[in-house]
Design an enzyme around this catalytic site. Structure first.
Site, PDB file in Angstrom:
ATOM      1  CD  GLU A 201      -2.510   1.676   2.471  1.00  0.00           C
ATOM      2  OE1 GLU A 201      -2.380   0.954   3.474  1.00  0.00           O
ATOM      3  OE2 GLU A 201      -3.221   2.702   2.454  1.00  0.00           O
TER       4      GLU A 201
ATOM      5  CG  ASP B 290       7.136   9.040  13.922  1.00  0.00           C
ATOM      6  OD1 ASP B 290       8.064   9.857  13.755  1.00  0.00           O
ATOM      7  OD2 ASP B 290       5.931   9.341  13.834  1.00  0.00           O
TER       8      ASP B 290
ATOM      9  CG  ASP C  15       7.249  14.605  16.091  1.00  0.00           C
ATOM     10  OD1 ASP C  15       6.335  14.466  15.281  1.00  0.00           O
ATOM     11  OD2 ASP C  15       7.757  15.707  16.377  1.00  0.00           O
TER      12      ASP C  15
ATOM     13  CB  CYS D 216      12.429  24.901  19.761  1.00  0.00           C
ATOM     14  SG  CYS D 216      14.058  25.228  19.119  1.00  0.00           S
TER      15      CYS D 216
ATOM     16  CG  ASP E 133       3.806   7.833  17.699  1.00  0.00           C
ATOM     17  OD1 ASP E 133       3.084   6.963  18.228  1.00  0.00           O
ATOM     18  OD2 ASP E 133       3.354   8.782  17.031  1.00  0.00           O
TER      19      ASP E 133
ATOM     20  CE  LYS F 234       7.383  13.579   4.434  1.00  0.00           C
ATOM     21  NZ  LYS F 234       8.458  14.509   4.748  1.00  0.00           N
TER      22      LYS F 234
HETATM   23 ZN   LIG Z   1      15.778  23.978  19.800  1.00  0.00          ZN
END
Ligand SMILES: [Zn+2]
Length: 417
Positions: A44, A109, A111, A122, A305, A317
């Site tokens: 798929e 994954d 993230d 951040c 994850d 992805k």
């Molecule tokens: Zn940063």
């Protein structure tokens, strides 16, 4: 600084899919030597088109079919799913319940948004060179475990294009693993547990598992520069209160007072370590060297994850897909050089298309007579995508070698009979 204008994406994608996408290598990967019948045909793919139109259950007959469809559909994003019992594009014609996901790479994954409680530079989708070290540590820790603890040979690490990394474990036996086994593996690799409301997310037992010890040894190489200097995790009361929440209350007051007397995170961390080791362990079994490691792990250990890894039919992805927001290509990462990997120098679709334009102008009309295929195979080599495709080819080479080794073993066995 590289500029990318999302409004130009449709035009850039056209050029990318026509002349730069590494179809041959991509097909070589997912066809896995053509050993299993219909392995590629039953895979798929899902495409995200312009305006977030999402199409699942795409499948293709061969490389040229894939090329044609990608050039026709011009997907903003490509995801790869499982290998099914039937061709995914015909799933509606199959009796209900018969259409089943059968095999897939084991995927991970990671993230950056999952680290928002422990990075100070951040938050959410933003990343910078300071917090990228989290991904570097994650790759070292997970890759070592997959290789040494599980014996998995074929691991492809890929930059997601924005704020994280993916890993595709492609060994033949791994692609056949059940969901339950995948869950067990990801469970083994998870140490940071609990959601937003849980303050202390790492609890070590007194006897440290070798996996944990080896992970701590990797973190130790980065901890001072990353956590104490760049993130400055003991900079002020607000930041050290978060760390105090991870140690027994009996030493809070002592730490609090002395943190104020010290000048920076380095000194405060040294003091914290000294305080922990000076505690009388017989009276206070809550204070041991593991306390220091629990903090290090909470701040640095990879956060996976879990759901992405567990499910066989979960989509992820694809490598060489484009990130529609940043324009960056999802490029393979050379694990040998992961410390030098800089997400901000990864080519964007606009940068490689411009490189192609420059070449085309320089070469003039000389090449126009040449066939499209000839163009494609050489075109990406003239852009900054080339070194990343080389990493991918090395990975494919190793897959081929393993496959040939397996075939030889089988034929030798037959000879013995
Ligand atoms: Zn940063």
């Amino acid at each position: 600084m590289e500029t990318f204008d999302p409004a130009e994406l449709p035009e850039l994608l056209k050029l990318y899919y026509r002349r730069l996408f590494p179809y041959a290598q991509y097909y070589r990967w997912l066809n896995y030597g053509g050993v299993t019948k219909n392995y590629f045909q039953h895979r798929e793919f899902s495409f995200t088109l312009k305006d977030d139109i999402y199409i699942r259950y795409q499948s293709f007959n061969n490389q040229s079919d894939l090329e044609k469809e990608m050039q026709k559909m011009n997907p903003y994003k490509i995801d790869i799913g499982a290998v099914y019992s039937h061709r995914p594009n015909q799933h509606n014609t199959v009796k209900l319940g018969a259409f089943q996901a059968q095999e897939k790479e084991l995927v991970f994954d990671i993230d950056m948004t999952d680290y928002d409680d422990v990075r100070r530079c951040c938050s959410s989708a933003d990343i910078c060179s300071k917090c990228w070290t989290l991904m570097t540590m994650a790759i070292h820790i997970i890759d070592r475990a997959l290789k040494e603890d599980f014996g998995f040979k074929h691991r492809l690490w890929v930059y997601s294009g924005r704020r994280g990394v993916h890993c595709w474990v492609c060994d033949e036996s791994v692609r056949k693993l059940s969901s339950a086994v995948r869950s067990g593996i990801v469970e083994y690799l998870s140490l940071v547990k609990g959601g937003q409301d849980v303050k202390k997310k790492v609890h070590l037992s007194e006897k440290i598992h070798p996996f944990v010890r080896k992970s701590i040894n990797i973190i130790k190489k980065y901890f001072e520069d990353y956590a104490l200097v760049d993130q400055d995790i003991l900079e002020n009361k607000e930041s050290w209160d978060k760390i105090l929440a991870l140690v027994p209350e009996t030493i809070h007051e002592k730490l609090q007072q002395n943190f104020q007397k010290h000048h920076n995170s380095l000194q405060r961390w040294e003091y914290l370590k000294k305080t922990i080791s000076s505690q009388d362990n017989t009276k206070n079994d809550k204070c041991g060297p593991w306390l220091e490691w629990e903090i290090m792990l909470q701040y640095c250990f990879p956060r996976l994850d879990i759901n992405v890894s567990k499910g066989i039919n979960h989509l992820l992805k694809s490598p060489f897909s484009v990130h529609p927001k940043t324009g960056r290509i999802s490029v393979p990462i050379d694990v040998q050089k992961v410390d030098q990997f800089d997400p901000f120098t990864v080519p964007t679709i606009s940068s490689i298309c411009r490189e192609l334009d420059t070449i085309s102008t320089n070469e003039g009309k000389r090449n126009e007579a040449e066939s499209d295929i000839k163009h494609r195979t050489r075109d990406y080599k003239k852009t900054s995508l080339a070194p990343y495709i080389k990493v991918f080819e090395q990975f494919l080479e190793n897959l081929d070698k393993s496959r040939k080794g397996e075939l030889l073993k089988k034929s030798d066995l037959q000879k013995d009979f």
